[in-house]
Design an enzyme around this catalytic site. Structure first.
Site, short mmCIF file in Angstrom:
data_model
loop_
_atom_site.label_atom_id
_atom_site.label_comp_id
_atom_site.label_asym_id
_atom_site.label_seq_id
_atom_site.Cartn_x
_atom_site.Cartn_y
_atom_site.Cartn_z
N CYS A 40 -38.31 -22.23 -43.58
CA CYS A 40 -37.96 -21.80 -42.23
C CYS A 40 -38.94 -20.72 -41.76
N HIS A 41 -38.93 -20.46 -40.44
CA HIS A 41 -39.91 -19.54 -39.86
C HIS A 41 -39.88 -18.14 -40.43
N THR A 42 -38.70 -17.68 -40.80
CA THR A 42 -38.62 -16.30 -41.23
C THR A 42 -39.26 -16.13 -42.62
N HIS A 62 -34.36 -19.12 -47.94
CA HIS A 62 -32.98 -18.75 -47.57
C HIS A 62 -32.20 -19.95 -47.04
N GLU A 63 -32.74 -21.18 -47.21
CA GLU A 63 -32.07 -22.36 -46.63
C GLU A 63 -31.83 -23.39 -47.74
N CYS A 92 -17.52 -11.27 -46.50
CA CYS A 92 -16.67 -10.64 -47.52
C CYS A 92 -15.19 -10.66 -47.16
N CYS A 95 -14.80 -6.10 -44.97
CA CYS A 95 -15.49 -4.97 -44.32
C CYS A 95 -15.00 -4.85 -42.87
N CYS A 98 -16.14 -7.91 -40.73
CA CYS A 98 -15.38 -9.15 -40.97
C CYS A 98 -13.97 -9.02 -40.40
N CYS A 106 -21.36 -9.42 -41.45
CA CYS A 106 -20.72 -8.73 -42.57
C CYS A 106 -21.63 -7.60 -43.06
N ARG A 110 -25.15 -5.28 -46.97
CA ARG A 110 -26.28 -5.26 -46.05
C ARG A 110 -27.45 -4.39 -46.54
N CYS A 169 -29.39 -22.68 -42.73
CA CYS A 169 -29.95 -21.87 -41.64
C CYS A 169 -30.01 -22.65 -40.33
N ARG A 370 -38.62 -30.03 -39.99
CA ARG A 370 -38.26 -29.31 -41.20
C ARG A 370 -38.93 -29.94 -42.42
P1 NAD Z 1 -40.31 -24.25 -34.19
O1 NAD Z 1 -41.68 -23.74 -34.33
O2 NAD Z 1 -39.91 -25.48 -34.95
O3 NAD Z 1 -40.01 -24.53 -32.66
C1 NAD Z 1 -40.43 -23.72 -31.61
C2 NAD Z 1 -40.69 -24.63 -30.40
O4 NAD Z 1 -40.95 -23.80 -29.26
C3 NAD Z 1 -41.91 -25.53 -30.58
O5 NAD Z 1 -41.55 -26.87 -30.28
C4 NAD Z 1 -42.92 -24.98 -29.58
O6 NAD Z 1 -43.75 -26.00 -29.02
C5 NAD Z 1 -42.00 -24.37 -28.53
N1 NAD Z 1 -42.62 -23.31 -27.73
C6 NAD Z 1 -43.40 -22.29 -28.16
N2 NAD Z 1 -43.76 -21.50 -27.13
C7 NAD Z 1 -43.19 -22.02 -26.02
C8 NAD Z 1 -43.19 -21.64 -24.64
N3 NAD Z 1 -43.85 -20.58 -24.21
N4 NAD Z 1 -42.48 -22.41 -23.78
C9 NAD Z 1 -41.81 -23.50 -24.22
N5 NAD Z 1 -41.78 -23.90 -25.50
C10 NAD Z 1 -42.45 -23.17 -26.39
O7 NAD Z 1 -39.33 -23.06 -34.58
P2 NAD Z 1 -37.78 -23.13 -34.99
O8 NAD Z 1 -37.63 -23.42 -36.43
O9 NAD Z 1 -37.09 -24.02 -34.01
O10 NAD Z 1 -37.35 -21.61 -34.76
C11 NAD Z 1 -37.29 -21.08 -33.45
C12 NAD Z 1 -36.99 -19.59 -33.50
O11 NAD Z 1 -35.64 -19.38 -33.95
C13 NAD Z 1 -37.88 -18.78 -34.44
O12 NAD Z 1 -38.22 -17.58 -33.78
C14 NAD Z 1 -36.96 -18.51 -35.61
O13 NAD Z 1 -37.33 -17.36 -36.33
C15 NAD Z 1 -35.64 -18.32 -34.89
N6 NAD Z 1 -34.42 -18.40 -35.72
C16 NAD Z 1 -33.42 -17.53 -35.44
C17 NAD Z 1 -32.25 -17.55 -36.16
C18 NAD Z 1 -31.11 -16.61 -35.80
O14 NAD Z 1 -30.15 -16.53 -36.57
N7 NAD Z 1 -31.16 -15.93 -34.69
C19 NAD Z 1 -32.08 -18.47 -37.20
C20 NAD Z 1 -33.11 -19.38 -37.46
C21 NAD Z 1 -34.28 -19.34 -36.71
C1 022 Z 2 -33.30 -16.97 -40.18
N1 022 Z 2 -33.60 -16.03 -39.27
C2 022 Z 2 -34.72 -16.42 -38.62
C3 022 Z 2 -35.08 -17.62 -39.12
N2 022 Z 2 -34.19 -17.95 -40.09
C4 022 Z 2 -32.90 -14.85 -39.05
C5 022 Z 2 -33.56 -13.64 -39.17
C6 022 Z 2 -32.82 -12.46 -38.91
C7 022 Z 2 -31.49 -12.50 -38.56
C8 022 Z 2 -30.86 -13.74 -38.48
C9 022 Z 2 -31.56 -14.90 -38.73
C10 022 Z 2 -30.77 -11.32 -38.29
C11 022 Z 2 -30.20 -10.99 -37.06
C12 022 Z 2 -29.64 -9.73 -37.18
C13 022 Z 2 -29.86 -9.32 -38.48
N3 022 Z 2 -30.59 -10.26 -39.15
C14 022 Z 2 -29.41 -8.01 -39.03
C15 022 Z 2 -28.12 -8.18 -39.70
C16 022 Z 2 -27.50 -6.84 -40.06
O1 022 Z 2 -28.17 -5.82 -39.93
O2 022 Z 2 -26.32 -6.85 -40.44
C17 022 Z 2 -31.00 -10.17 -40.47
C18 022 Z 2 -30.30 -10.82 -41.49
C19 022 Z 2 -30.72 -10.71 -42.84
C20 022 Z 2 -31.83 -9.94 -43.15
C21 022 Z 2 -32.52 -9.29 -42.14
C22 022 Z 2 -32.11 -9.41 -40.82
C23 022 Z 2 -32.25 -9.81 -44.58
O3 022 Z 2 -31.55 -10.20 -45.48
N4 022 Z 2 -33.40 -9.26 -44.87
C24 022 Z 2 -29.10 -11.68 -41.20
ZN ZN Z 3 -34.04 -19.59 -41.30
#
Ligand code: NAD
Ligand code: 022
Ligand code: ZN
Length: 375
Positions: A40-42, A62-63, A92, A95, A98, A106, A110, A169, A370
């Site tokens: 995954c991206h992270t 993480h996935e 948990c 906390c 939760c 949670c 952390r 994820c 993926r």
């Molecule tokens: P990905 O690279 O597979 O997809 C991103 C898409 O966005 C691509 O298709 C790309 O062409 C498009 N894109 C990029 N710039 C653009 C723009 N300016 N306008 C329109 N489209 C654009 O990535 P992903 O796996 O789908 O992840 C997306 C994001 O979600 C990442 O930042 C990732 O870290 C985040 N994420 C967050 C969480 C969370 O819990 N918040 C969990 C997982 C992933």
């Molecule tokens: C997963 N992520 C992006 C791609 N795949 C992702 C990254 C960060 C978070 C969630 C998903 C996130 C959002 C808010 C937080 N995190 C903070 C949570 C908190 O402080 O309680 C986050 C998480 C874990 C970690 C860091 C940031 C870590 O374990 N290092 C959920």
């Molecule tokens: Zn992820």
């Protein structure tokens, strides 16, 4: 014990495949045999060095999905042989977070999780006697890993590891953002920005919720077909437009008596802050909800005019789709097994651990939705 792992030795270097040492589970910990893990991206964000909180050397990933091998003292919720999905957001159930019922974040472990350590402040992984950091409490880039009990969702045993690891994820984040964070209702109009591994899951979440209009926005024209595969009704490539994107999208959503326009729900799945602004501003005056899912570069800031919020738009964010992992992940596995959601077509590449760096290359090149490592 000896385990096979991909080590992130330092920022910007490819992962190194090596045999490392893993200690058995201590109290309230569980030894899991990892069967599959998504990339995954992270993981890439940390490996690249762009994450200021990234720690090295570490076992990333993480996935995942796997099987419980051994449990430490005090563990009651899982037993050897159980099938599990590791949770980077644990649950948990004790906390204040939760118990609040208002968040899935949670706080029980952390602090240590962020330091790449188990809850007792130590690491189970080492190489030549030197500790290796855990990652997001999961470290699924190893064929065995140790996790806290509260960071494991027990799942049904007929679910295939090579597919349901994605629920650890991407799937849960995308679908959860629609159901838990946005609370999308049947008949809604929605816009999804970024149709990658997350955006496509937002789209299938919207289809599940019964949304009427699902507009996808992506700069990559191949994403039109991908989106349509999971329920997209309209596709917009900003590069093809003569004028501005936001008015174009607002216009698309105008219907009948409502000449204000704007989507009921919008989702940023890009991590780009100017896209986040467009997502907010293309949501409907008075009630539009815009959910930030994408993770922006460190130090980035979002902007809009306060007028956008004063006139009733709501900006939200989500971590792991607002899902409470131990409760919600087994249900999402059921949805997959019952055919309510799809996963298989999104897993575009698989590889052995040996070739994990290829998975990172495919992600860089935008060639994969993926990649999954099979142990
Ligand atoms: P990905 O690279 O597979 O997809 C991103 C898409 O966005 C691509 O298709 C790309 O062409 C498009 N894109 C990029 N710039 C653009 C723009 N300016 N306008 C329109 N489209 C654009 O990535 P992903 O796996 O789908 O992840 C997306 C994001 O979600 C990442 O930042 C990732 O870290 C985040 N994420 C967050 C969480 C969370 O819990 N918040 C969990 C997982 C992933
Ligand atoms: C997963 N992520 C992006 C791609 N795949 C992702 C990254 C960060 C978070 C969630 C998903 C996130 C959002 C808010 C937080 N995190 C903070 C949570 C908190 O402080 O309680 C986050 C998480 C874990 C970690 C860091 C940031 C870590 O374990 N290092 C959920
Ligand atoms: Zn992820």
């Amino acid at each position: 014990m000896d385990v096979r792992a991909a080590i992130a030795t330092e920022a910007g270097k490819p992962l190194e495949i090596a045999t490392v040492q893993l200690e058995g589970p201590r109290a309230f910990e569980v030894l899991v045999e990892t069967k599959a893990t998504g990339i995954c991206h992270t993981d890439e964000f940390t490996l690249s060095g762009a994450d200021p909180e990234g720690l090295f050397p570490a076992i990333l990933g993480h996935e995942g999905a796997g099987v419980v091998v051994e449990v430490g003292d005090g563990v009651t919720s899982v037993k050897p042989g159980d099938h599990v999905i590791p949770l980077y957001t644990p649950e948990c159930r004790q906390c204040p977070s939760c118990l609040s019922r208002k968040t899935n974040l949670c706080t029980a472990i952390r602090a240590t999780q962020g330091q790449g350590l188990m809850p007792d402040g130590t690491s189970r992984f080492s190489l030549d006697g030197k500790p290796l950091h855990h990652y997001m409490g999961c470290s699924t880039f190893a064929n065995f890993t140790v996790l806290p009990e509260i960071a494991l969702a027990k799942i049904r045993e007929d679910a295939p590891f090579d597919k349901v690891c994605y629920i650890g994820c991407g799937v849960t984040t995308g679908i959860g953002a629609v159901i838990n964070t946005a609370g999308v209702e049947a008949g809604a109009k929605a816009i999804v920005f970024g149709l990658g591994g997350i955006g496509l899951n937002v789209i299938q979440g919207l289809r599940l919720a019964g949304a009427d209009m699902i507009i996808g926005v992506d700069l990559n024209p191949t994403k039109k077909e991908w989106g349509e595969r999971f329920g997209l009704t309209h596709f917009v490539n900003p590069a093809d437009l003569e004028g501005e994107l936001v008015p174009y999208l607002v216009d698309m959503t105008k219907k009948g008596a409502d000449q204000i326009g704007g989507a009921d729900y919008t989702f940023d799945c890009t991590g780009n802050v100017s896209v986040m602004r467009d997502a907010l501003e293309s949501s409907h005056r008075g009630w539009g909800v815009s959910v930030i899912i994408g993770v922006a570069p460190s130090g980035a800031e979002i902007a809009t005019r306060p007028f956008q919020l004063v006139t009733g738009r709501v900006w939200k964010g989500t971590a792991f789709g607002g899902a409470r992992g131990r409760t919600d992940v087994p249900k999402i596995v059921d949805w997959y097994m019952d055919g309510k959601i799809e996963i298989d077509p999104m897993i575009t590449h698989t590889m052995p651990l040996q070739d994990i760096n290829t998975g990172f290359d495919l992600m860089h090149a935008g060639e994969s939705i993926r990649s999954v490592v099979l142990y």
